[in-house]
Design a protein around this motif. Structure first.
Motif, PDB file in Angstrom:
ATOM      1  N   ASN A  92      -1.001   1.208   3.892  1.00 15.75           N
ATOM      2  CA  ASN A  92      -2.123   1.813   4.614  1.00 15.75           C
ATOM      3  C   ASN A  92      -2.133   1.396   6.081  1.00 15.75           C
ATOM      4  N   VAL A  93      -1.995   0.107   6.347  1.00 16.73           N
ATOM      5  CA  VAL A  93      -2.023  -0.362   7.733  1.00 16.73           C
ATOM      6  C   VAL A  93      -0.760   0.085   8.477  1.00 16.73           C
ATOM      7  N   ARG A  94       0.371   0.150   7.805  1.00 12.19           N
ATOM      8  CA  ARG A  94       1.625   0.601   8.425  1.00 12.19           C
ATOM      9  C   ARG A  94       1.505   2.069   8.872  1.00 12.19           C
ATOM     10  N   LEU A  95       0.981   2.922   7.974  1.00 14.13           N
ATOM     11  CA  LEU A  95       0.796   4.331   8.317  1.00 14.13           C
ATOM     12  C   LEU A  95      -0.246   4.509   9.424  1.00 14.13           C
ATOM     13  N   ALA A  96      -1.321   3.716   9.383  1.00 20.23           N
ATOM     14  CA  ALA A  96      -2.353   3.789  10.424  1.00 20.23           C
ATOM     15  C   ALA A  96      -1.779   3.372  11.777  1.00 20.23           C
ATOM     16  N   ALA A  97      -0.934   2.355  11.796  1.00 19.15           N
ATOM     17  CA  ALA A  97      -0.311   1.903  13.040  1.00 19.15           C
ATOM     18  C   ALA A  97       0.627   2.978  13.598  1.00 19.15           C
ATOM     19  N   LYS A  98       1.408   3.615  12.708  1.00 18.28           N
ATOM     20  CA  LYS A  98       2.300   4.700  13.144  1.00 18.28           C
ATOM     21  C   LYS A  98       1.501   5.891  13.652  1.00 18.28           C
ATOM     22  N   LEU A  99       0.404   6.193  12.971  1.00 16.08           N
ATOM     23  CA  LEU A  99      -0.423   7.343  13.323  1.00 16.08           C
ATOM     24  C   LEU A  99      -1.048   7.171  14.705  1.00 16.08           C
ATOM     25  N   THR A 100      -1.586   5.985  14.969  1.00 17.63           N
ATOM     26  CA  THR A 100      -2.313   5.743  16.213  1.00 17.63           C
ATOM     27  C   THR A 100      -1.426   5.264  17.349  1.00 17.63           C
ATOM     28  N   GLY A 101      -0.293   4.657  17.011  1.00 19.30           N
ATOM     29  CA  GLY A 101       0.568   4.084  18.041  1.00 19.30           C
ATOM     30  C   GLY A 101       0.098   2.710  18.492  1.00 19.30           C
ATOM     31  N   TRP A 102      -0.787   2.096  17.740  1.00 21.30           N
ATOM     32  CA  TRP A 102      -1.342   0.780  18.067  1.00 21.30           C
ATOM     33  C   TRP A 102      -0.858  -0.255  17.054  1.00 21.30           C
ATOM     34  N   LYS A 103      -0.704  -1.497  17.509  1.00 25.72           N
ATOM     35  CA  LYS A 103      -0.409  -2.617  16.616  1.00 25.72           C
ATOM     36  C   LYS A 103      -1.757  -3.086  16.070  1.00 25.72           C
ATOM     37  N   ILE A 104      -1.880  -3.107  14.747  1.00 26.13           N
ATOM     38  CA  ILE A 104      -3.172  -3.401  14.117  1.00 26.13           C
ATOM     39  C   ILE A 104      -3.086  -4.712  13.344  1.00 26.13           C
TER      40      ILE A 104
ATOM     41  N   ALA B 175     -10.943   5.231  11.842  1.00 25.88           N
ATOM     42  CA  ALA B 175     -10.746   6.410  10.990  1.00 25.88           C
ATOM     43  C   ALA B 175      -9.376   6.371  10.323  1.00 25.88           C
ATOM     44  N   ALA B 176      -8.364   5.902  11.040  1.00 32.63           N
ATOM     45  CA  ALA B 176      -6.995   5.873  10.507  1.00 32.63           C
ATOM     46  C   ALA B 176      -6.851   4.907   9.341  1.00 32.63           C
ATOM     47  N   LEU B 177      -7.689   3.888   9.282  1.00 36.87           N
ATOM     48  CA  LEU B 177      -7.609   2.908   8.200  1.00 36.87           C
ATOM     49  C   LEU B 177      -8.359   3.355   6.940  1.00 36.87           C
TER      50      LEU B 177
ATOM     51  N   ILE C 298      -6.479  12.915   5.685  1.00 37.89           N
ATOM     52  CA  ILE C 298      -6.729  13.663   6.907  1.00 37.89           C
ATOM     53  C   ILE C 298      -7.854  12.952   7.647  1.00 37.89           C
ATOM     54  N   VAL C 299      -7.572  12.524   8.883  1.00 35.99           N
ATOM     55  CA  VAL C 299      -8.563  11.787   9.669  1.00 35.99           C
ATOM     56  C   VAL C 299      -8.859  12.527  10.960  1.00 35.99           C
ATOM     57  N   ARG C 300     -10.055  12.278  11.485  1.00 35.86           N
ATOM     58  CA  ARG C 300     -10.491  12.917  12.721  1.00 35.86           C
ATOM     59  C   ARG C 300      -9.911  12.144  13.911  1.00 35.86           C
TER      60      ARG C 300
END
Length: 187
Positions: free
Chosen positions: A165-177, A126-128, A113-115
């Motif tokens: 982790n990076v795949r889920l963070a990218a999906k969560l934020t909508g950004w290419k990381i 935060a997503a990472l 759970i991230v802010r």
């Protein structure tokens, strides 16, 4: 109908067992209606948190985004309309009880759970989590892309198992990381 493809890995059900599901769609066929249900949809996690966390149900805390690899890991971003309410703390609950109730329904799936933040750099950092992020450089060309610098010791944690982790963070934020270790940051 709950197809095997929409069940969590390793789940088995017995006749008469009560389970929670997400209604994905309803189809009508010649006067008969069929409800397609699933336990893999990201909306399932969102609804479980709405049931478990009164602040979400009341609208004080809002789930901004959910990214999920069913059966393995989920990341959710939460924000609060009231600055006096800790959105992450509300979702975790006293002694982790609220999030543990959701994890139990999801057969032990890990939940981060991230802010949520309007600032892309802060949100991506935060997503990472749980990886430590040193800096986030947002692409100024308008493309939703960024380069993240992490300590060398945190690189594998930031990327995650098979890039999860990076795949889920990218999906969560909508950004290419794009993640780089500190030793290669100058390159």
């Amino acid at each position: 109908i709950l197809p095997k493809a929409d069940q969590l890995p390793g789940e088995t059900f017995t006749p008469g067992q009560l389970i929670k599901v997400y209604v994905a769609s309803i189809k009508e066929d010649g006067g008969t209606s069929y409800a397609n249900i699933t336990r893999k949809h990201p909306g399932f996690v969102k609804r479980l948190f709405e049931m478990e966390v009164p602040e979400i149900y009341d609208g004080v805390v809002e789930i901004m985004s959910v990214s999920r690899e069913a059966g393995s890991r989920t990341k959710i971003a939460v924000g609060s309309k009231d600055e006096n309410v800790d959105a992450v703390g509300a979702c975790i609950g006293p002694r982790g009880q609220r999030v543990n109730n959701v994890v139990e329904i999801l057969c032990g799936e890990k939940i981060d759970i991230v802010r949520y933040s309007e600032d892309p750099a802060e949100y991506i950092s935060a997503a990472l989590a749980p990886a430590e992020v040193l800096s986030v450089a947002v692409d100024e060309s308008g493309a939703k892309a960024c380069r993240v610098i992490v300590p060398d010791s945190q690189l594998s944690l930031a990327i995650g198992n098979k890039g999860q982790n990076v795949r889920l963070a990218a999906k969560l934020t909508g950004w290419k990381i794009d993640i780089k270790p500190l030793s290669q940051a100058n390159d």
